[in-house]
Write an enzyme that holds these catalytic residues in place. Structure first.
Site, PDB file in Angstrom:
ATOM      1  N   ASP A  41     -70.673 -19.673  33.671  1.00  0.00           N
ATOM      2  CA  ASP A  41     -70.165 -19.834  35.024  1.00  0.00           C
ATOM      3  C   ASP A  41     -70.512 -21.248  35.471  1.00  0.00           C
ATOM      4  O   ASP A  41     -71.682 -21.633  35.497  1.00  0.00           O
ATOM      5  CB  ASP A  41     -70.830 -18.813  35.955  1.00  0.00           C
ATOM      6  CG  ASP A  41     -69.976 -18.490  37.162  1.00  0.00           C
ATOM      7  OD1 ASP A  41     -69.284 -19.393  37.655  1.00  0.00           O
ATOM      8  OD2 ASP A  41     -70.017 -17.341  37.621  1.00  0.00           O
ATOM      9  N   ASP A  45     -66.084 -21.856  39.341  1.00  0.00           N
ATOM     10  CA  ASP A  45     -66.221 -21.327  40.696  1.00  0.00           C
ATOM     11  C   ASP A  45     -65.352 -22.117  41.677  1.00  0.00           C
ATOM     12  O   ASP A  45     -65.350 -23.355  41.659  1.00  0.00           O
ATOM     13  CB  ASP A  45     -67.701 -21.420  41.088  1.00  0.00           C
ATOM     14  CG  ASP A  45     -68.012 -20.730  42.396  1.00  0.00           C
ATOM     15  OD1 ASP A  45     -67.817 -19.506  42.472  1.00  0.00           O
ATOM     16  OD2 ASP A  45     -68.466 -21.418  43.326  1.00  0.00           O
ATOM     17  N   HIS A  98     -69.327 -10.012  41.088  1.00  0.00           N
ATOM     18  CA  HIS A  98     -70.554 -10.177  41.868  1.00  0.00           C
ATOM     19  C   HIS A  98     -70.290 -10.382  43.350  1.00  0.00           C
ATOM     20  O   HIS A  98     -71.219 -10.332  44.154  1.00  0.00           O
ATOM     21  CB  HIS A  98     -71.346 -11.370  41.325  1.00  0.00           C
ATOM     22  CG  HIS A  98     -70.602 -12.664  41.451  1.00  0.00           C
ATOM     23  ND1 HIS A  98     -69.509 -12.965  40.673  1.00  0.00           N
ATOM     24  CD2 HIS A  98     -70.788 -13.729  42.260  1.00  0.00           C
ATOM     25  CE1 HIS A  98     -69.051 -14.158  41.012  1.00  0.00           C
ATOM     26  NE2 HIS A  98     -69.813 -14.646  41.965  1.00  0.00           N
ATOM     27  N   ASP A  99     -69.019 -10.605  43.739  1.00  0.00           N
ATOM     28  CA  ASP A  99     -68.661 -10.824  45.138  1.00  0.00           C
ATOM     29  C   ASP A  99     -67.941  -9.640  45.769  1.00  0.00           C
ATOM     30  O   ASP A  99     -67.556  -9.714  46.937  1.00  0.00           O
ATOM     31  CB  ASP A  99     -67.751 -12.058  45.261  1.00  0.00           C
ATOM     32  CG  ASP A  99     -68.495 -13.361  45.065  1.00  0.00           C
ATOM     33  OD1 ASP A  99     -69.715 -13.398  45.316  1.00  0.00           O
ATOM     34  OD2 ASP A  99     -67.862 -14.351  44.654  1.00  0.00           O
TER      35      ASP A  99
END
Length: 564
Positions: free
Chosen positions: A101, A202, A334-335
């Protein structure tokens, strides 16, 4: 998948690990690389092809690692570079790949680049970030941060504001500076040379801002506005991505994967980003389908699910990228909150069936499926009871702003309970015992109480478990080219309870159908499917072949049929 297949990722399944919540090997309450190494056999048994790690770089952890202070090392919270090398080698030995990431839009304010940049207006790295003078003793424009408040922070030493679309400790990089682009490209090359297999980038469509950083359209009652149109899909973003792909991957053999997280991206834009001829990205993460139950002005204002709207969203993306580009397929990350609690039914009587049904719907579509840790077990949202239960920066800041503005605190807590990112970050539920087998110490976040019955230990060898269903879905994707390349045609798109579509290739056809509710339904599937054999069902005693056009579906009944 052959070694020379440059589009191997089309038939792959990716598993996302949020390292601090996956497995703790040293008892400090935080997941780490050692814990991941210990659980690789589990992931291999699941059948996934790629492991994606959320950030593990050194970080002050203001935003759980998405505020990077050093891109070429491992945070001691997770381990060391030597442990990372062991992890990477073991992943490759098991026939899987590893994706890092990479946070490209911003760094931590504790990164050496920013420390230099804020030291003086004349520092060579001043222009590595976005600095502006005040405007009438106020912020340079009305842009708001995703984490509440203005997207600008005043720096007393140098007498200017710096831009941060997220937390004040996450200053935005200035990608217009060629030196910034070169530095990011060098970081990617460094990790590829170390052996990693690609990157998930990201908020990568934020790297090019609108010229002049203009004000966003005002919203009544809001001083600061999240200016999506001013920093999404900016004037140079395609140029920057093509340059990065060319400089980083141009001399390599194509056995890599690049995924761009892109809030606000449209299907037409995604076609450009993922068009192979343009050489930008393999696929994007879009957010349209995980926004259908939220107010456009406030993600924590939960509107409830309209299944028809959800279907329309995903079908729109399936159609848009059918001939050019490629879709990513996901329910969770994860969001996002847990999909069983969000779009399914987390009542214990329906939890497993709905988890399997939602998995069937997603994995049957065209695109690369992503599985978030615990999703393959049907993990559910945490039963939050107060504001003190929340740790995520976004949630904490939101609740604080509601209190400061004398807003509806009860509604805010309900919205956080449904939508908070904390739901995805509770520890992985490995077993029924102490701390769900995640850690021998005190976990950094509380373990969901339902781990006593919802856990990997109870599912790993059970033939009818959610885990086993995911194994079968992954196996089918690997074995059936039609699931990868076949055309998709929506069926019964306006039905508020039934989700159905067909996949077709020149000599084969598949029907995917699911009842997304508790009430049984009778469905007419058409004469063409008579004689179709059952590839996979999610309930016991599902009939093996269709002998009639009338299909009787129980509550949360999902099936995949192959035409004879």
């Amino acid at each position: 998948m052959t070694p020379q297949d440059a589009t191997w990722w089309k038939s792959a399944v990716v598993y996302q690990i949020y390292p601090r919540s996956f497995a703790d090997s040293n008892g400090d309450g935080f997941g780490d690389l050692g814990g991941i190494i210990e659980r690789l056999g589990y992931l291999q048994a699941l059948g996934v092809d790629v492991i994606w790690l959320s950030p593990i770089y050194p970080s002050p952890q203001a935003d759980n690692g998405y505020d990077v202070s050093d891109y070429r090392d491992i945070d001691p919270l997770f381990g060391t570079l030597a442990e990372f090398d062991v992890l990477l080698a073991e992943i490759h030995e098991r026939g899987m790949k590893l994706v890092m990431d990479l946070v490209v839009n911003h760094t931590s304010d504790e990164h050496p680049w920013f420390i230099e940049s804020r030291s003086s207006r004349h520092n060579p790295k001043r222009d590595w970030y976005i600095w502006r003078d005040s405007r009438a003793a106020a912020e340079p424009n009305n842009w708001g941060s995703f984490f509440s408040g203005p997207a600008w922070t005043w720096d007393q030493v140098t007498g200017q504001y710096y831009l941060h679309l997220f937390d004040r400790k996450q200053p935005d990089l200035n990608w217009e500076n060629p030196a910034v682009r070169k530095a990011m490209q060098d970081i990617m090359v460094w990790w590829l040379d170390r052996g990693v297999d690609g990157f998930r980038m990201d908020v990568v469509n934020f790297i090019s801002k609108a010229r002049g950083l203009p004000d966003a359209p005002t919203i009544p009652g809001h001083q600061f506005v999240i200016a999506v149109d001013e920093f999404v899909d900016g004037p140079h973003v395609h140029e920057y991505l093509a340059e990065t792909t060319r400089e980083v991957f141009g001399s390599r053999d194509g056995q890599f994967i690049t995924v761009g997280e892109m809030p606000g991206v449209t299907p037409d834009q995604a076609r450009l980003y993922t068009d192979p001829a343009r050489g930008e990205l393999n696929m994007v993460f879009q957010f349209e389908h995980v926004s259908v139950d939220q107010s456009p002005a406030n993600k924590f204002e939960y509107l409830g699910l309209d299944l028809v709207v959800l279907k329309e969203s995903l079908y729109r993306w399936q159609g848009a990228l059918a001939d050019i580009g490629w879709n990513s397929l996901y329910w969770e990350n994860h969001d996002q909150p847990r999909v069983v609690s969000r779009f399914g039914d987390d009542d214990p009587d329906y939890w497993a069936a709905s988890a399997k049904a939602l998995a069937t719907i997603l994995h049957g579509m065209r695109g690369t499926p992503f599985v978030y840790q615990g999703e393959e077990l049907g993990m559910t949202n945490y039963p939050f009871s107060s504001a003190r239960d929340h740790q995520d920066l976004e949630a904490v800041n939101y609740y604080t702003s509601v209190v400061e503005l004398s807003g509806d605190e009860i509604a805010a807590l309900a919205g956080l309970g449904a939508m908070s990112r904390d739901n995805a970050r509770t520890p992985m539920q490995w077993g029924p015992g102490h701390n769900a087998g995640f850690t021998s110490g005190e976990p950094w976040m509380p373990v969901n109480p339902n781990h006593t019955w919802l856990n990997a230990e109870s599912q790993f060898t059970a033939p009818d478990s959610v885990f086993a269903h995911y194994q079968e879905l992954i196996r089918l994707r690997h074995e059936l080219p039609i699931l990868v390349h076949g055309d998709l045609t929506p069926l019964m798109a306006a039905d508020p309870q039934i989700w159905a579509y067909s996949r077709r290739a020149p000599e084969s056809a598949i029907l995917v159908i699911a009842n997304c509710g508790r009430e049984p339904r009778a469905v007419d599937v058409g004469a063409e499917w008579i004689g179709a054999g059952l590839l996979l069902g999610n309930l016991p005693d599902t009939p093996g072949a269709l002998t009639s056009t009338s299909l009787q579906l129980a509550g949360w009944d999902a099936r995949i049929y192959a035409a004879g």
